[in-house]
Design a protein around this motif. Sequence first.
Motif, mmCIF file in Angstrom:
data_model
loop_
_atom_site.group_PDB
_atom_site.id
_atom_site.type_symbol
_atom_site.label_atom_id
_atom_site.label_comp_id
_atom_site.label_asym_id
_atom_site.label_seq_id
_atom_site.Cartn_x
_atom_site.Cartn_y
_atom_site.Cartn_z
ATOM 1 N N PHE A 236 17.091 27.370 9.531
ATOM 2 C CA PHE A 236 16.491 27.965 8.337
ATOM 3 C C PHE A 236 15.129 28.575 8.664
ATOM 4 O O PHE A 236 14.792 29.657 8.166
ATOM 5 C CB PHE A 236 16.315 26.899 7.249
ATOM 6 N N ASP A 237 14.349 27.882 9.481
ATOM 7 C CA ASP A 237 13.015 28.375 9.821
ATOM 8 C C ASP A 237 13.087 29.717 10.542
ATOM 9 O O ASP A 237 12.307 30.635 10.258
ATOM 10 C CB ASP A 237 12.284 27.357 10.694
ATOM 11 N N THR B 160 12.421 27.591 3.064
ATOM 12 C CA THR B 160 13.643 26.849 2.773
ATOM 13 C C THR B 160 13.502 25.389 3.183
ATOM 14 O O THR B 160 13.852 24.479 2.432
ATOM 15 C CB THR B 160 14.857 27.478 3.486
ATOM 16 N N SER B 161 12.979 25.156 4.374
ATOM 17 C CA SER B 161 12.774 23.785 4.843
ATOM 18 C C SER B 161 11.762 23.051 3.979
ATOM 19 O O SER B 161 11.943 21.879 3.641
ATOM 20 C CB SER B 161 12.301 23.786 6.300
ATOM 21 N N LYS B 162 10.680 23.727 3.608
ATOM 22 C CA LYS B 162 9.641 23.083 2.807
ATOM 23 C C LYS B 162 10.191 22.602 1.473
ATOM 24 O O LYS B 162 9.748 21.570 0.951
ATOM 25 C CB LYS B 162 8.467 24.036 2.595
ATOM 26 N N ASN B 163 11.144 23.338 0.917
ATOM 27 C CA ASN B 163 11.751 22.915 -0.348
ATOM 28 C C ASN B 163 12.515 21.608 -0.197
ATOM 29 O O ASN B 163 12.691 20.860 -1.167
ATOM 30 C CB ASN B 163 12.697 23.993 -0.866
ATOM 31 N N GLN C 255 25.921 30.510 5.983
ATOM 32 C CA GLN C 255 26.580 29.623 6.940
ATOM 33 C C GLN C 255 25.772 28.350 7.144
ATOM 34 O O GLN C 255 26.322 27.245 7.200
ATOM 35 C CB GLN C 255 26.765 30.357 8.275
ATOM 36 N N ALA C 256 24.446 28.483 7.227
ATOM 37 C CA ALA C 256 23.583 27.313 7.400
ATOM 38 C C ALA C 256 23.624 26.421 6.155
ATOM 39 O O ALA C 256 23.610 25.190 6.265
ATOM 40 C CB ALA C 256 22.147 27.754 7.692
ATOM 41 N N LEU C 257 23.682 27.020 4.970
ATOM 42 C CA LEU C 257 23.769 26.240 3.738
ATOM 43 C C LEU C 257 25.068 25.441 3.679
ATOM 44 O O LEU C 257 25.088 24.289 3.241
ATOM 45 C CB LEU C 257 23.665 27.162 2.518
ATOM 46 N N TRP D 231 20.977 17.572 10.589
ATOM 47 C CA TRP D 231 20.243 18.180 9.476
ATOM 48 C C TRP D 231 18.932 18.790 9.958
ATOM 49 O O TRP D 231 18.537 19.895 9.536
ATOM 50 C CB TRP D 231 19.992 17.137 8.401
ATOM 51 N N LEU D 232 18.238 18.111 10.861
ATOM 52 C CA LEU D 232 17.002 18.663 11.408
ATOM 53 C C LEU D 232 17.271 19.952 12.178
ATOM 54 O O LEU D 232 16.464 20.899 12.129
ATOM 55 C CB LEU D 232 16.327 17.627 12.310
#
Length: 242
Positions: free
Chosen positions: A173-174, A10-13, A217-219, A166-167
């Motif tokens: 996500f990770d 998800t992060s890589k995207n 929730q994270a999204l 955001w980080l």
Amino acid sequence: MPISFERGYTSKNRLRVDWLHPVPPERDRKTTSASGRLPVQEALDLLWAEDDGRPLLVLRECTNCKGSDGALLSRSLANDKTVLMTKWFRTVRLPAHITDHSHPFHNVFADLPFKKRWPHVFLLADRDSKPVDFTGLQTQSKLWQGMFRVLNARYAKNPKKAIRNWLRVLDRFDVIDARTVMLKAELLQERATNGPTTKRAKKMEAQLAELDAQRKQALAEEAKVRDLALLKLPSRVAAGGK
């Protein structure tokens, strides 16, 4: 679960620069040739889409860095912060042969008031603003300083606070991604070995459902963090300086 320092899928995207490669329109035969350079304001009109009011980030390739993001991104340090900040810019990439006098976008560099020589990267808050330019050898801190200055001019909310949050969301996500991959593998193994309705399988299904809820929730948190509330351009600037 072993600790991993690699970003999840998800992060890589999110950690890719969304480069745009503008193509100048063909000229009318009754006017000038297709290879002629455009007036700077006309060229900026093509780089800056009418429906995209974000500030502009332009990278100029050179013969040594063609196809590389090296003029913007660090070769030795993590670039997560830089890449996320580019999402608040309209990111345009121009080819190395823009240095040719006949190139349609030549005047984007030839006619803007840069400090010294042509930069590798520059930022514009709007058409009337002074460009913030970089040689391609700038430190990360200098690059961030310039990016924050432009973002503060065009957005209502604090970009420094937003990028920190955001980080943190990417870190969440990770964890979710890593846990999801592991549980799905274990669930497949459990179903293949003992059947799909075992107590352990049901437990893992419930855990995956909880992870899905955490992802949603994270999204939602990410969408809130990404919205810096873009300010409207002054009417003269919004009309292309006319």
